[in-house]
Scaffold this motif. Structure first.
Motif, PDB file in Angstrom:
ATOM      1  N   GLU A 140       0.844  -1.108  -0.235  1.00  0.00           N
ATOM      2  CA  GLU A 140      -0.019  -0.227  -0.057  1.00  0.00           C
ATOM      3  C   GLU A 140       0.915   1.353   0.057  1.00  0.00           C
ATOM      4  OE1 GLU A 140      -3.466   2.083   2.628  1.00  0.00           O
ATOM      5  OE2 GLU A 140      -3.127  -0.242   2.779  1.00  0.00           O
ATOM      6  N   ALA A 141       2.086   1.235   0.889  1.00  0.00           N
ATOM      7  CA  ALA A 141       2.836   2.536   0.851  1.00  0.00           C
ATOM      8  C   ALA A 141       3.751   2.607  -0.292  1.00  0.00           C
ATOM      9  CB  ALA A 141       3.699   2.301   1.965  1.00  0.00           C
ATOM     10  N   TYR A 142       3.994   1.543  -1.080  1.00  0.00           N
ATOM     11  CA  TYR A 142       4.677   1.787  -2.302  1.00  0.00           C
ATOM     12  C   TYR A 142       3.632   2.375  -3.337  1.00  0.00           C
ATOM     13  CZ  TYR A 142       7.315   0.431  -6.648  1.00  0.00           C
ATOM     14  OH  TYR A 142       8.108   0.664  -7.809  1.00  0.00           O
ATOM     15  N   ALA A 143       2.340   1.931  -3.371  1.00  0.00           N
ATOM     16  CA  ALA A 143       1.373   2.174  -4.317  1.00  0.00           C
ATOM     17  C   ALA A 143       0.999   3.653  -4.393  1.00  0.00           C
ATOM     18  CB  ALA A 143       0.153   1.284  -4.243  1.00  0.00           C
ATOM     19  N   LYS A 144       0.930   4.038  -2.930  1.00  0.00           N
ATOM     20  CA  LYS A 144       0.727   5.236  -2.575  1.00  0.00           C
ATOM     21  C   LYS A 144       1.499   6.461  -3.011  1.00  0.00           C
ATOM     22  CE  LYS A 144      -0.560   8.723   1.040  1.00  0.00           C
ATOM     23  NZ  LYS A 144      -0.595   8.926   2.465  1.00  0.00           N
ATOM     24  N   ALA A 145       2.983   6.037  -2.875  1.00  0.00           N
ATOM     25  CA  ALA A 145       4.129   6.764  -3.234  1.00  0.00           C
ATOM     26  C   ALA A 145       4.329   6.918  -4.941  1.00  0.00           C
ATOM     27  CB  ALA A 145       5.560   6.040  -2.791  1.00  0.00           C
ATOM     28  N   VAL A 146       3.916   6.069  -5.642  1.00  0.00           N
ATOM     29  CA  VAL A 146       3.812   5.975  -7.237  1.00  0.00           C
ATOM     30  C   VAL A 146       2.832   7.184  -7.534  1.00  0.00           C
ATOM     31  CG1 VAL A 146       3.227   4.740  -9.167  1.00  0.00           C
ATOM     32  CG2 VAL A 146       4.396   3.573  -7.463  1.00  0.00           C
ATOM     33  N   TYR A 147       1.782   7.006  -7.075  1.00  0.00           N
ATOM     34  CA  TYR A 147       0.566   7.879  -7.160  1.00  0.00           C
ATOM     35  C   TYR A 147       0.985   9.394  -6.841  1.00  0.00           C
ATOM     36  CZ  TYR A 147      -2.457   4.404  -9.047  1.00  0.00           C
ATOM     37  OH  TYR A 147      -3.143   3.561  -9.999  1.00  0.00           O
ATOM     38  N   GLU A 148       1.460   9.547  -5.684  1.00  0.00           N
ATOM     39  CA  GLU A 148       1.948  10.781  -5.104  1.00  0.00           C
ATOM     40  C   GLU A 148       3.236  11.352  -5.985  1.00  0.00           C
ATOM     41  OE1 GLU A 148       0.518  12.567  -3.093  1.00  0.00           O
ATOM     42  OE2 GLU A 148      -0.549  11.559  -1.756  1.00  0.00           O
ATOM     43  N   MET A 149       3.915  10.543  -6.626  1.00  0.00           N
ATOM     44  CA  MET A 149       5.022  10.966  -7.436  1.00  0.00           C
ATOM     45  C   MET A 149       4.423  11.702  -8.720  1.00  0.00           C
ATOM     46  SD  MET A 149       7.823   8.929  -9.156  1.00  0.00           S
ATOM     47  CE  MET A 149       6.719   8.141 -10.575  1.00  0.00           C
ATOM     48  N   ASP A 150       3.122  11.028  -9.218  1.00  0.00           N
ATOM     49  CA  ASP A 150       2.425  11.520 -10.375  1.00  0.00           C
ATOM     50  C   ASP A 150       1.659  12.626 -10.232  1.00  0.00           C
ATOM     51  OD1 ASP A 150       3.685   9.435 -11.790  1.00  0.00           O
ATOM     52  OD2 ASP A 150       2.015   8.216 -11.789  1.00  0.00           O
ATOM     53  N   ALA A 158      -5.849  14.200  -3.971  1.00  0.00           N
ATOM     54  CA  ALA A 158      -5.714  13.304  -2.994  1.00  0.00           C
ATOM     55  C   ALA A 158      -6.652  12.175  -3.131  1.00  0.00           C
ATOM     56  CB  ALA A 158      -5.782  14.023  -1.746  1.00  0.00           C
ATOM     57  N   GLU A 159      -8.022  12.504  -3.405  1.00  0.00           N
ATOM     58  CA  GLU A 159      -9.010  11.527  -3.312  1.00  0.00           C
ATOM     59  C   GLU A 159      -8.755  10.744  -4.555  1.00  0.00           C
ATOM     60  OE1 GLU A 159     -14.007  10.945  -4.314  1.00  0.00           O
ATOM     61  OE2 GLU A 159     -12.909  12.816  -4.603  1.00  0.00           O
ATOM     62  N   PHE A 160      -8.343  11.000  -5.717  1.00  0.00           N
ATOM     63  CA  PHE A 160      -7.808  10.257  -6.725  1.00  0.00           C
ATOM     64  C   PHE A 160      -6.820   9.279  -6.354  1.00  0.00           C
ATOM     65  CE2 PHE A 160      -4.997   8.874 -10.460  1.00  0.00           C
ATOM     66  CZ  PHE A 160      -6.091   8.770 -11.403  1.00  0.00           C
ATOM     67  N   VAL A 161      -5.825   9.523  -5.450  1.00  0.00           N
ATOM     68  CA  VAL A 161      -4.902   8.609  -5.123  1.00  0.00           C
ATOM     69  C   VAL A 161      -5.052   7.916  -3.978  1.00  0.00           C
ATOM     70  CG1 VAL A 161      -2.722   8.851  -3.519  1.00  0.00           C
ATOM     71  CG2 VAL A 161      -3.103  10.522  -5.476  1.00  0.00           C
ATOM     72  N   THR A 162      -6.348   8.216  -3.152  1.00  0.00           N
ATOM     73  CA  THR A 162      -6.770   7.302  -2.249  1.00  0.00           C
ATOM     74  C   THR A 162      -7.699   6.243  -2.904  1.00  0.00           C
ATOM     75  OG1 THR A 162      -6.891   8.926  -0.541  1.00  0.00           O
ATOM     76  CG2 THR A 162      -8.320   6.967  -0.291  1.00  0.00           C
TER      77      THR A 162
END
Length: 296
Positions: A140-150, A158-162
């Motif tokens: 979950e942390a890695y996936a969040k980091a990928v989307y936050e980078m983008d 933030a909702e899109f990332v979640t």
């Protein structure tokens, strides 16, 4: 016909059979060629366009409330046996197991709902990712980091990332914990493990998660290291769907997901995967490689 398939499998089976019937139905004119074009097939039908029929034949849509159009097409294709017509109507009914996707559809790129549905029904998946850890292996942390980078580049919220992280974790859970385990084969480019996403703790957790999954009986993971040998440039997945034709999935630069069951394409990507198997580290070597990375 479609006895134990979920919604995506039922739509795909329906589409394949309708396409075969359309292409091989009796000629309209005496001594004419067999088969109908999609334009000819939908002529005079309300609420069914040529484009919609194409999507139905690809398994992306069904007839939903317009079952009358399905009956009309079957009649045009020469299907008159009522028992067979009823089998098609039953196949058209909304299947189970995809209600969970509804909450994520608005954040998914074109083609992805269809692919996710097929992914959950596949008997075997062979997937290659050269630069990012495959979604079914991500924490979950890695996936969040990928989307936050983008986020700054793609202008997402933030909702899109979640939502997307939630979708990724749900997909992972459903595929890895199925009662009838799907045979999973992954090849990851070394760059997927070297490019940092998040901090060191996120990466270490990700390495350990890949090791955990690699030890499952129905999973094979190999690392394609930085060394000479064949490697594909783009990520892809080949899905074995049991009684249905296998399909290959690719992403395009706009983020859309596309799949194809054309034998030539499936064979081409299967050759790519098999060629990289011989260049990649073995399964045990891969675990040792990841263990060393996790210590750093």
């Amino acid at each position: 016909m479609g006895a134990k398939r979920g919604a995506s499998g039922r739509r795909l089976e329906l589409g394949i059979q309708l396409r075969q019937l359309r292409e091989n139905c009796p000629a309209i004119e005496p001594h004419g060629a067999r088969g109908l074009t999609r334009k000819e097939a939908v002529r005079g039908l309300k609420d069914l366009s040529e484009a919609s029929l194409a999507r139905i034949e690809l398994g992306e849509l069904n007839f939903r409330r317009h079952v009358g159009n399905l009956r009309t097409l079957l009649k045009r294709y020469g299907v008159t046996d009522e028992d067979l017509v009823q089998q098609f109507i039953e196949l058209n009914r909304e299947g189970p197991n995809e209600q969970w996707l509804t909450q994520y559809r608005h954040v998914m790129p074109p083609g992805m709902p269809h692919y996710v549905g097929l992914e959950a029904e596949a008997q075997a998946i062979a997937a290659y990712h050269p630069t990012v850890v495959h979604g079914l292996l991500q924490t979950e942390a890695y996936a969040k980091a990928v989307y936050e980078m983008d986020r700054p580049v793609e202008d997402t919220t933030a909702e899109f990332v979640t939502r997307n992280v939630g979708l990724r974790m749900e997909r992972k859970h459903r595929v890895l914990t199925r009662e009838d385990p799907v045979r999973l084969r992954f090849i990851l480019g070394e760059a997927a493990l070297r490019v940092p996403m998040g901090d060191d703790e996120v990466m270490c957790e990700q390495y350990e998660e890949i090791i955990r999954i690699a030890r499952l009986d129905h999973v094979s993971i190999q690392i394609l290291p930085f060394r000479r040998g064949y490697r594909a440039i783009n990520d892809f997945a080949v899905l074995n769907l049991g009684g249905l034709p296998p399909r290959v999935q690719t992403d395009n630069a706009w983020g859309a997901i596309s799949t194809s069951d054309k034998p030539r394409e499936v064979d081409r990507f299967t050759r790519r995967f098999d060629s990289m198997v011989g260049v990649a580290l073995g399964v045990e070597e891969t675990i040792e490689f990841l263990t060393e990375l996790a210590k750093r």
